[in-house]
Design a protein around this motif. Structure first.
Motif, PDB file in Angstrom:
ATOM      1  N   GLY A   1       0.830  -1.204   0.000  1.00  0.00           N
ATOM      2  CA  GLY A   1       0.000   0.000   0.000  1.00  0.00           C
ATOM      3  C   GLY A   1       0.863   1.251   0.000  1.00  0.00           C
ATOM      4  N   PRO A   2       0.253   2.401   0.235  1.00  0.00           N
ATOM      5  CA  PRO A   2       0.968   3.681   0.165  1.00  0.00           C
ATOM      6  C   PRO A   2       2.185   3.730   1.084  1.00  0.00           C
TER       7      PRO A   2
ATOM      8  N   LEU B   1       2.209   5.858  -4.308  1.00  0.00           N
ATOM      9  CA  LEU B   1       1.084   4.938  -4.457  1.00  0.00           C
ATOM     10  C   LEU B   1       1.357   3.974  -5.591  1.00  0.00           C
TER      11      LEU B   1
ATOM     12  N   THR C   1      -2.472   1.004  -9.202  1.00  0.00           N
ATOM     13  CA  THR C   1      -3.843   0.552  -8.903  1.00  0.00           C
ATOM     14  C   THR C   1      -4.521   1.497  -7.918  1.00  0.00           C
ATOM     15  N   ASP C   2      -3.803   1.860  -6.848  1.00  0.00           N
ATOM     16  CA  ASP C   2      -4.366   2.793  -5.873  1.00  0.00           C
ATOM     17  C   ASP C   2      -4.613   4.164  -6.490  1.00  0.00           C
ATOM     18  N   TYR C   3      -3.678   4.616  -7.312  1.00  0.00           N
ATOM     19  CA  TYR C   3      -3.823   5.923  -7.959  1.00  0.00           C
ATOM     20  C   TYR C   3      -5.051   5.945  -8.861  1.00  0.00           C
TER      21      TYR C   3
END
Length: 81
Positions: free
Chosen positions: A24-25, A39, A42-44
Motif C-alpha cells: 500500500g501507500p 502509491l 492501482t491505488d492511484y
C-alpha cells in the motif's frame, strides 16, 4: 503505512516501488516531516476514477428546498443616546 526517509527512498527506489505495490501507500519524509506519498498505479487509478465536474459537485450538496429560517423577534436592548 511504511515511512521512508528521502535518502533511503532514493537509494532503494525499486524496493520502495515494490512495497507500494504489495503493502500500500508509502510515506516519504524529509527532516522528520511527511512530504510525499508513493502509491501503486492501482491505488492511484482508484482515487482518480471518481471525478465529478464542479457543477455536479455544487449541485450534489445537501438539499435545502424545505429549509425554513426563523428569526428571533427580540428587538435588542435599549440604548441611551
Amino acid at each position: 503505512m511504511a515511512t521512508w526517509q528521502v535518502q533511503e527512498a532514493k537509494t532503494r527506489f525499486s524496493e520502495l516501488m515494490e512495497e507500494a505495490d504489495a503493502q500500500g501507500p508509502q510515506i516519504i519524509t524529509r527532516h522528520g516531516s511527511e512530504r510525499a506519498v508513493l502509491l501503486s498505479i492501482t491505488d492511484y487509478r482508484a482515487l482518480t476514477a471518481i471525478q465529478t465536474d464542479f457543477k455536479s459537485y455544487l449541485l450534489g450538496g445537501p438539499k435545502t428546498d424545505s429549509f425554513e429560517a426563523t428569526r428571533d423577534q427580540d428587538t435588542g436592548r435599549k440604548v441611551r443616546l
